[in-house]
Design a protein around this motif. Structure first.
Motif, mmCIF file in Angstrom:
data_model
loop_
_atom_site.group_PDB
_atom_site.id
_atom_site.type_symbol
_atom_site.label_atom_id
_atom_site.label_comp_id
_atom_site.label_asym_id
_atom_site.label_seq_id
_atom_site.Cartn_x
_atom_site.Cartn_y
_atom_site.Cartn_z
ATOM 1 N N GLY A 165 0.746 -1.303 0.026
ATOM 2 C CA GLY A 165 0.011 -0.025 0.081
ATOM 3 C C GLY A 165 0.940 1.230 -0.128
ATOM 4 N N CYS A 166 0.260 2.498 0.240
ATOM 5 C CA CYS A 166 0.871 3.647 0.452
ATOM 6 C C CYS A 166 0.201 4.865 0.975
ATOM 7 C CB CYS A 166 1.157 4.274 -1.021
ATOM 8 S SG CYS A 166 2.006 5.843 -1.277
ATOM 9 N N ALA A 167 0.933 5.421 1.950
ATOM 10 C CA ALA A 167 0.301 6.485 2.882
ATOM 11 C C ALA A 167 0.283 7.895 1.984
ATOM 12 C CB ALA A 167 1.266 6.719 4.186
ATOM 13 N N MET A 168 0.748 8.098 1.019
ATOM 14 C CA MET A 168 0.776 9.439 0.381
ATOM 15 C C MET A 168 -0.454 9.730 -0.145
ATOM 16 S SD MET A 168 3.819 9.651 1.372
ATOM 17 C CE MET A 168 4.067 11.387 0.917
ATOM 18 N N ALA A 169 -1.506 9.059 -0.398
ATOM 19 C CA ALA A 169 -2.895 9.244 -0.721
ATOM 20 C C ALA A 169 -3.007 10.320 -1.958
ATOM 21 C CB ALA A 169 -3.550 10.076 0.579
ATOM 22 N N CYS A 170 -2.062 9.996 -3.055
ATOM 23 C CA CYS A 170 -2.494 10.785 -4.092
ATOM 24 C C CYS A 170 -3.917 10.458 -4.680
ATOM 25 C CB CYS A 170 -1.289 10.442 -5.122
ATOM 26 S SG CYS A 170 0.265 10.850 -4.533
ATOM 27 N N LYS A 171 -4.525 11.389 -5.091
ATOM 28 C CA LYS A 171 -5.926 11.109 -5.515
ATOM 29 C C LYS A 171 -6.146 10.242 -6.888
ATOM 30 C CE LYS A 171 -8.015 14.106 -2.443
ATOM 31 N NZ LYS A 171 -6.896 14.038 -1.465
ATOM 32 N N PHE A 172 -5.163 10.323 -7.746
ATOM 33 C CA PHE A 172 -5.428 9.915 -8.762
ATOM 34 C C PHE A 172 -4.864 8.354 -8.857
ATOM 35 C CE2 PHE A 172 -1.328 11.906 -8.598
ATOM 36 C CZ PHE A 172 -0.308 10.906 -8.929
ATOM 37 N N CYS A 173 -4.210 7.870 -7.518
ATOM 38 C CA CYS A 173 -3.687 6.379 -7.650
ATOM 39 C C CYS A 173 -4.358 5.431 -6.816
ATOM 40 C CB CYS A 173 -1.980 6.938 -7.144
ATOM 41 S SG CYS A 173 -1.104 5.298 -6.630
ATOM 42 N N LEU A 174 -4.306 4.234 -7.377
ATOM 43 C CA LEU A 174 -5.094 3.235 -6.924
ATOM 44 C C LEU A 174 -4.518 2.818 -5.326
ATOM 45 C CD1 LEU A 174 -7.580 1.508 -6.995
ATOM 46 C CD2 LEU A 174 -6.493 -0.266 -8.460
ATOM 47 N N THR A 175 -3.137 2.789 -5.398
ATOM 48 C CA THR A 175 -2.528 2.233 -4.201
ATOM 49 C C THR A 175 -2.598 3.392 -3.165
ATOM 50 O OG1 THR A 175 -0.839 1.554 -5.691
ATOM 51 C CG2 THR A 175 -0.282 1.654 -3.259
ATOM 52 N N GLY A 176 -2.748 4.618 -3.671
ATOM 53 C CA GLY A 176 -3.020 5.559 -2.549
ATOM 54 C C GLY A 176 -4.190 5.679 -2.001
ATOM 55 N N VAL A 177 -5.123 5.257 -2.800
ATOM 56 C CA VAL A 177 -6.526 5.208 -2.293
ATOM 57 C C VAL A 177 -6.771 3.981 -1.367
ATOM 58 C CG1 VAL A 177 -8.887 4.614 -2.863
ATOM 59 C CG2 VAL A 177 -7.624 5.991 -4.591
ATOM 60 N N MET A 210 4.191 -0.610 -5.931
ATOM 61 C CA MET A 210 3.355 -0.170 -4.881
ATOM 62 C C MET A 210 4.015 0.463 -3.938
ATOM 63 S SD MET A 210 0.407 -2.524 -3.105
ATOM 64 C CE MET A 210 1.284 -4.153 -3.617
ATOM 65 N N GLY A 211 3.769 1.467 -3.216
ATOM 66 C CA GLY A 211 4.360 2.370 -2.321
ATOM 67 C C GLY A 211 5.449 3.535 -2.450
ATOM 68 N N GLU A 212 5.551 4.330 -1.438
ATOM 69 C CA GLU A 212 6.600 5.387 -1.492
ATOM 70 C C GLU A 212 7.886 5.032 -1.151
ATOM 71 O OE1 GLU A 212 6.737 8.506 -3.044
ATOM 72 O OE2 GLU A 212 8.744 8.444 -2.057
ATOM 73 N N PRO A 213 9.010 4.642 -1.878
ATOM 74 C CA PRO A 213 10.013 4.060 -1.564
ATOM 75 C C PRO A 213 10.861 5.051 -0.349
ATOM 76 C CG PRO A 213 10.279 4.877 -3.838
ATOM 77 C CD PRO A 213 8.808 4.911 -3.399
ATOM 78 N N THR A 244 9.998 8.943 -6.595
ATOM 79 C CA THR A 244 9.020 9.644 -5.549
ATOM 80 C C THR A 244 8.303 10.504 -5.821
ATOM 81 O OG1 THR A 244 9.695 10.539 -3.308
ATOM 82 C CG2 THR A 244 11.193 11.142 -5.110
ATOM 83 N N SER A 245 7.254 10.588 -4.750
ATOM 84 C CA SER A 245 6.033 11.718 -4.773
ATOM 85 C C SER A 245 6.787 13.052 -4.218
ATOM 86 C CB SER A 245 4.986 11.464 -3.800
ATOM 87 O OG SER A 245 5.441 10.966 -2.662
ATOM 88 N N GLY A 246 8.109 13.128 -3.573
ATOM 89 C CA GLY A 246 8.621 14.226 -2.986
ATOM 90 C C GLY A 246 8.646 14.237 -1.614
HETATM 91 FE FE1 SF4 Z 1 1.316 8.657 -4.380
HETATM 92 FE FE2 SF4 Z 1 3.122 7.182 -5.652
HETATM 93 FE FE3 SF4 Z 1 1.957 6.316 -3.243
HETATM 94 FE FE4 SF4 Z 1 0.676 6.217 -5.653
HETATM 95 S S1 SF4 Z 1 2.367 5.046 -5.010
HETATM 96 S S2 SF4 Z 1 -0.250 7.293 -3.567
HETATM 97 S S3 SF4 Z 1 1.541 7.876 -6.565
HETATM 98 S S4 SF4 Z 1 3.320 8.348 -3.756
#
Ligand code: SF4
Ligand code: SAH
Length: 415
Positions: A165-177, A210-213, A244-246
């Motif tokens: 999964g991923c904690a960054m919650a980007c709105k367009f990303c399924l993993t984020g959701v 998947m995920g934010e490294p 990375t998302s930054g």
């Molecule tokens: Fe955002 Fe990347 Fe995480 Fe998707 S995987 S929510 S794009 S940071």
């Protein structure tokens, strides 16, 4: 049990010091210490070769390692294997692998082939069809590891996950959701590549699964060190890319310890826009992120990749393209445009091909290298998260059989 793939070569050598022996006639403690260290270092190198370059995962098969050392290793150190619970060639020419972790959670890796038949050679294609395993030497012979630095050479990119999964919650990303379940351990990251390499001659690694490294930066640093280690996986720093998302402080930390290539998910041309789809932007806005990018010690002719997911009527206008061209001025960069891959977790739409090409053209006219990720059917990156939700926890035992990189459909156009 200690897990072998969780250790860098230096850490593993440290572990082997007590097993080192010196001649009884040697009495100087300093000399003994130096000799023991030297022997441990050599053994660590040998064992790294066995595992990461010859894909041997049984201690007993390491014929040049002393019996007593092997016996100790068998008792104390485990060579980890990921359990493949699902492997499949998808319609778009990519190969997806679903791995089951020890706690039953699942992650994915994908192989993205970009290869020309004539560049690979019949010998390799036949072997791949047989599901044969490759050694580094064989791939070298096949020319797959040659750095031709062009856009038409054989490439098998491993797209790997860094978290469940991923904690960054980007709105367009399924993993984020889906949100974050947990970060991966170093060995779980390393073993994705190791397992894939046992099946196909991987040439590149991208942390775009998947995920934010960088939200798992300590483990990712170690994994990268093992990937770049010449006695380990021996990838060139140009061939391993962290995306990375930054997370700005973690970018700095990454480069204090390793020297991989960097991709930034920019995805917007203004802060207002970016904050709407990427919450991380509220903490580290575009100007802070780009300032960190300018400080990355690139050297040589390396460039930072800026990924830009194109969302219809949101960030795909010619004005957006002009703003992107302006903001990246002075940063050695290339832009990778990714037309949004639609999924049920977000309302965004994929832009028209025309809008995508227009966007690309503006960047090219401004002197940038701009590529468009074309995919037949589903886009591979978003499909990462989708495969997992499709299967929930692991099921099925089907293995990939016919690995045919000539079927590659995911490719990049470059002007
Ligand atoms: Fe955002 Fe990347 Fe995480 Fe998707 S995987 S929510 S794009 S940071
Ligand atoms: N977390 C890291 C790496 C994984 S995401 C990052 O964000 O960079 C890898 C890439 O996939 C990112 O550039 C992201 O913007 C993109 N992406 C995510 N969902 C997508 C979708 N539905 N369609 C197209 N690209 C997507």
């Amino acid at each position: 049990m200690i897990i072998f793939q969780s250790l860098t070569k230096a850490e593993f050598a440290e572990l082997l010091i007590p097993l080192s022996t010196v001649r009884r006639s040697e009495t100087d403690p300093e000399v003994i210490e130096v000799k023991k260290r030297k022997q441990a270092k050599l053994r660590a190198q040998q064992i790294f070769h066995w595992v990461y370059q010859r894909y041997i995962t049984e201690w007993d098969q390491m014929s040049d390692i002393a019996k007593e050392v092997r016996a100790w290793l068998k008792e104390n150190v485990q060579i980890f294997r990921l359990t493949e619970s699902y492997g499949q060639q998808s319609e778009d020419g990519t190969f997806k692998f679903l791995w089951k972790l020890n706690d039953q959670k699942t992650i994915e890796s994908v192989i993205i082939p970009a290869a020309l038949r004539e560049k690979i050679g019949e010998e390799v294609i036949d072997a791949l069809d047989d599901g044969k395993r490759f050694s580094g030497v064989e791939t070298e012979k096949a020319g797959l590891n040659k750095d031709l630095d062009g856009d038409s050479w054989a490439r098998l990119t491993a797209c790997i996950s860094s978290q469940v999964g991923c904690a960054m919650a980007c709105k367009f990303c399924l993993t984020g959701v889906q949100g974050l379940d947990r970060s991966l351990e170093t060995h779980e990251v390393v073993c994705q590549v190791l397992e894939l390499r046992m099946r196909a001659p991987i040439t590149n690694i991208v942390f775009m699964g998947m995920g934010e490294p960088l939200h798992n930066v300590k483990n990712i640093i170690k994994a990268c060190q093992i990937m770049l280690d010449e006695d380990g996986m021996n990838f060139s720093k140009r061939k391993v890319t962290v995306s990375t998302s930054g997370l700005v402080p973690a970018i700095e930390e990454l480069y204090e310890h390793t020297d991989v290539s960097l991709a930034i998910s920019l995805n917007s041309s203004t802060n207002e826009q970016r904050s709407q789809i990427m919450p991380v932007n509220k903490k580290w806005p575009i100007e802070t992120l780009l300032a960190a990018c300018r400080k990355v010690p690139l050297g040589g002719h390396r460039r930072i990749t800026f990924e830009y997911v194109l969302l219809k009527d949101f960030n795909d206008s010619p004005e957006d393209a002009h703003r992107v061209a302006k903001m990246l001025q002075g940063i050695p960069s290339k832009v990778n445009l990714i037309p949004f891959n639609e999924h049920s977790g977000a309302d965004f739409k994929r832009p028209t091909d025309d809008a995508v090409l227009k966007f690309q053209k503006i960047l090219i006219n401004k002197g940038y290298t701009a590529t468009v990720r074309i995919s037949r059917g589903r886009d591979i990156l978003a499909a990462c998260g989708q495969l997992r939700s499709l299967f929930g926890t692991a099921r099925g035992t089907e293995k990939h059989r016919d690995f045919k990189p000539q079927d590659a459909a995911v490719s990049e156009t470059q002007a």
